[in-house]
Design a protein around this motif. Structure first.
Motif, short mmCIF file in Angstrom:
data_model
loop_
_atom_site.label_atom_id
_atom_site.label_comp_id
_atom_site.label_asym_id
_atom_site.label_seq_id
_atom_site.Cartn_x
_atom_site.Cartn_y
_atom_site.Cartn_z
N LEU A 349 -66.09 -3.10 -80.75
CA LEU A 349 -66.08 -4.39 -81.43
C LEU A 349 -67.45 -4.76 -81.98
O LEU A 349 -67.56 -5.41 -83.02
CB LEU A 349 -65.61 -5.48 -80.46
N ILE A 350 -68.51 -4.34 -81.30
CA ILE A 350 -69.84 -4.83 -81.67
C ILE A 350 -70.77 -3.74 -82.20
O ILE A 350 -71.79 -4.06 -82.83
CB ILE A 350 -70.53 -5.52 -80.47
N GLU A 351 -70.45 -2.47 -81.95
CA GLU A 351 -71.34 -1.40 -82.40
C GLU A 351 -71.17 -1.12 -83.89
O GLU A 351 -70.05 -1.09 -84.41
CB GLU A 351 -71.09 -0.12 -81.60
N ARG A 352 -72.30 -0.91 -84.56
CA ARG A 352 -72.30 -0.54 -85.97
C ARG A 352 -73.34 0.56 -86.17
O ARG A 352 -74.37 0.60 -85.48
CB ARG A 352 -72.66 -1.74 -86.86
N ARG A 353 -73.07 1.43 -87.13
CA ARG A 353 -74.03 2.49 -87.42
C ARG A 353 -75.35 1.88 -87.89
O ARG A 353 -75.37 0.89 -88.64
CB ARG A 353 -73.48 3.41 -88.51
N ASN A 354 -76.44 2.48 -87.45
CA ASN A 354 -77.79 2.08 -87.88
C ASN A 354 -78.08 0.62 -87.53
O ASN A 354 -78.79 -0.07 -88.27
CB ASN A 354 -77.97 2.31 -89.39
N GLU A 355 -77.52 0.16 -86.40
CA GLU A 355 -77.77 -1.22 -85.98
C GLU A 355 -77.88 -1.27 -84.46
O GLU A 355 -77.07 -0.65 -83.75
CB GLU A 355 -76.63 -2.12 -86.47
N LEU A 356 -78.86 -2.01 -83.96
CA LEU A 356 -78.99 -2.17 -82.52
C LEU A 356 -77.79 -2.92 -81.97
O LEU A 356 -77.26 -3.82 -82.61
CB LEU A 356 -80.28 -2.92 -82.18
N ILE A 357 -77.37 -2.55 -80.75
CA ILE A 357 -76.20 -3.18 -80.17
C ILE A 357 -76.43 -4.66 -79.90
O ILE A 357 -75.50 -5.48 -79.90
CB ILE A 357 -75.77 -2.45 -78.87
N ASP A 358 -77.71 -5.05 -79.70
CA ASP A 358 -78.02 -6.46 -79.47
C ASP A 358 -77.65 -7.32 -80.68
O ASP A 358 -77.29 -8.50 -80.53
CB ASP A 358 -79.52 -6.63 -79.16
N VAL A 359 -77.74 -6.74 -81.87
CA VAL A 359 -77.37 -7.49 -83.07
C VAL A 359 -75.88 -7.79 -83.04
O VAL A 359 -75.43 -8.90 -83.36
CB VAL A 359 -77.73 -6.68 -84.34
N GLY A 360 -75.08 -6.80 -82.64
CA GLY A 360 -73.65 -7.02 -82.53
C GLY A 360 -73.30 -8.02 -81.45
O GLY A 360 -72.37 -8.84 -81.61
N LEU A 361 -74.03 -7.99 -80.33
CA LEU A 361 -73.79 -8.97 -79.26
C LEU A 361 -74.09 -10.39 -79.73
O LEU A 361 -73.35 -11.33 -79.43
CB LEU A 361 -74.65 -8.62 -78.04
N ASP A 362 -75.20 -10.54 -80.46
CA ASP A 362 -75.53 -11.87 -80.99
C ASP A 362 -74.43 -12.35 -81.95
O ASP A 362 -74.06 -13.54 -81.95
CB ASP A 362 -76.87 -11.82 -81.73
#
Length: 405
Positions: A349-362
């Motif tokens: 749900l929150i993981e994206r390529r080339n993106e830190l997982i913290d960004v998805g959590l936020d």
């Protein structure tokens, strides 16, 4: 001499056209196998033809279609790779000609009973991967030549394409059946809470290793599970189903989520060696005021309480299941205030390529607000699931009802 060469070329062309006829592609897989075997028997003037597909897990060839040896299919004949005639073709991954059939060269007694004297077998490939063996046999001694081998290999290639389509259909059908049986179509009703869930597969089969589950226990506690098995597609879904059922059984015997996950860890290490899984297991008290949570390598849930900031529940995270390093697992008691919403999810749900997982959590925290569970799921999926996920997505929201008035 030239006329003889032309005649031979014409005959080879006729034989090739007979097994590459475009009308064959319109047949169902079983009918295509049957037609191909019938044609190759006529073209090579042989009495038997058999397709054996490879069971990758057992490393055995399974009789799937036959002409002249239909008993092989009806009896479910299997032979290990490396054993007998077909097993030798599979092991060598090369055509094999058997000019004289003897008990030392074949293991299937049916071949002796039929009186097969000579055989030719070729491997079936999907790309570079072996998927089966096609062999033919004659009741009279004969010598198979290079043209015969090339023609049989052409038929094997055609059958290989059909077998992969067949496996794809089987996978999709089995995956759909698993999805219907393992993922609740409707969550159970439970006093004091309302719930909603979403599942979006990241694999073309329609199911993977992510799951959610909700069940009421005889003690009045409410079990909530969200998990993620390593891998994708049908293999991951099969393991997921086993873990889901096992955890339900352990939940009947364990009042502590950490104890249940410890048992599930032993189960996966012994019976599902090589597989890993992360699991969130929560027990909600009968009066819905308290939760006991244990995390096996899983992302912590998010709690949205009226009048308070939305945040991740501070919980210790233990090792995923299947790591193989026994360690004490922990359960943590957490208050479940009236009107609060607990949101559990998998990393897809929150993981994206080339993106830190913290960004998805936020991004996820910003999308959650106290309210009915269904509204929370709609908002989260609208905000975060804006494109087809590359991984499976499971989402479960549980809201505690506020006191009347």
């Amino acid at each position: 001499m030239i006329e003889a060469d032309d005649s031979g070329a014409d005959e080879r062309l006729r034989r090739i056209e007979a097994v590459t006829d475009s009308t064959l592609s319109r047949l169902e897989v079983e009918d295509l196998f049957d037609e191909l075997l019938a044609r190759i028997c006529g073209l090579l003037q042989v009495d038997t033809a058999t397709i054996l597909l490879l069971d990758q897990h057992a490393q055995q060839l399974v009789a799937t279609a036959a002409k002249g040896l239909e008993e092989e299919v009806r009896q479910g004949f299997r032979v290990a790779v490396g054993q007998g005639f077909a097993g030798r073709v599979a092991q060598d991954k090369q055509p094999v000609v058997l000019e004289e059939v003897t008990p030392a060269t074949v293991v299937n007694p049916l071949l002796h009973e039929k009186g097969i004297r000579s055989m030719l077998g070729v491997p079936m490939f999907a790309g570079t991967e072996l998927v089966g063996v096609l062999h033919v046999g004659g009741l009279t001694p004969r010598r198979f030549n290079a043209d015969d081998i090339r023609l049989l290999q052409l038929v094997a290639d055609r059958a290989s394409l059909a077998s992969q389509a067949r496996l794809g259909n089987i996978d999709r059908t089995a995956a759909l059946a698993l999805q219907r049986s393992l993922l609740p179509t409707r969550l159970p009703e439970a006093a004091g809470v309302d719930m909603a869930a979403r599942y979006v597969p990241g694999h073309h089969t329609g199911i993977g290793g992510d799951w959610y589950d909700v069940f009421s226990l005889p003690t009045g506690w409410l079990g909530i599970v969200v998990g993620d098995v390593s891998g994708h597609g049908l293999p991951a879904a099969v393991v997921m189903g086993r873990l889901r059922s096992a955890l339900r059984a352990y939940a009947l015997e364990c009042d502590d989520p950490a104890d249940a996950l410890t048992r599930l860890d032993h189960k996966i290490q012994h019976f599902e060696a090589g597989k890993l899984a992360t699991v969130l297991y929560t027990l909600v008290s009968p009066d819905r005021t308290e939760m006991r949570v244990s995390l096996a390598g899983h992302l912590p849930p998010i709690l949205a309480t009226p009048g308070e900031p939305v945040d991740t529940v501070p919980l210790p995270v233990d090792l995923p299941l299947g790591i193989g390093r026994p360690k004490h697992r922990r359960s943590t008691s957490v208050e479940f205030p009236p009107g609060a919403v607990l949101v559990c999810y998998t990393d897809g749900l929150i993981e994206r390529r080339n993106e830190l997982i913290d960004v998805g959590l936020d991004r996820l925290r910003a999308a959650i607000h106290p309210g009915p569970a269904e509204s929370v799921c709609v908002t989260v999926m609208t905000t975060l699931a804006v494109e087809q996920p590359v991984d499976d997505v499971a989402l479960l929201a549980v809201r505690r009802h506020a006191p009347a008035g």
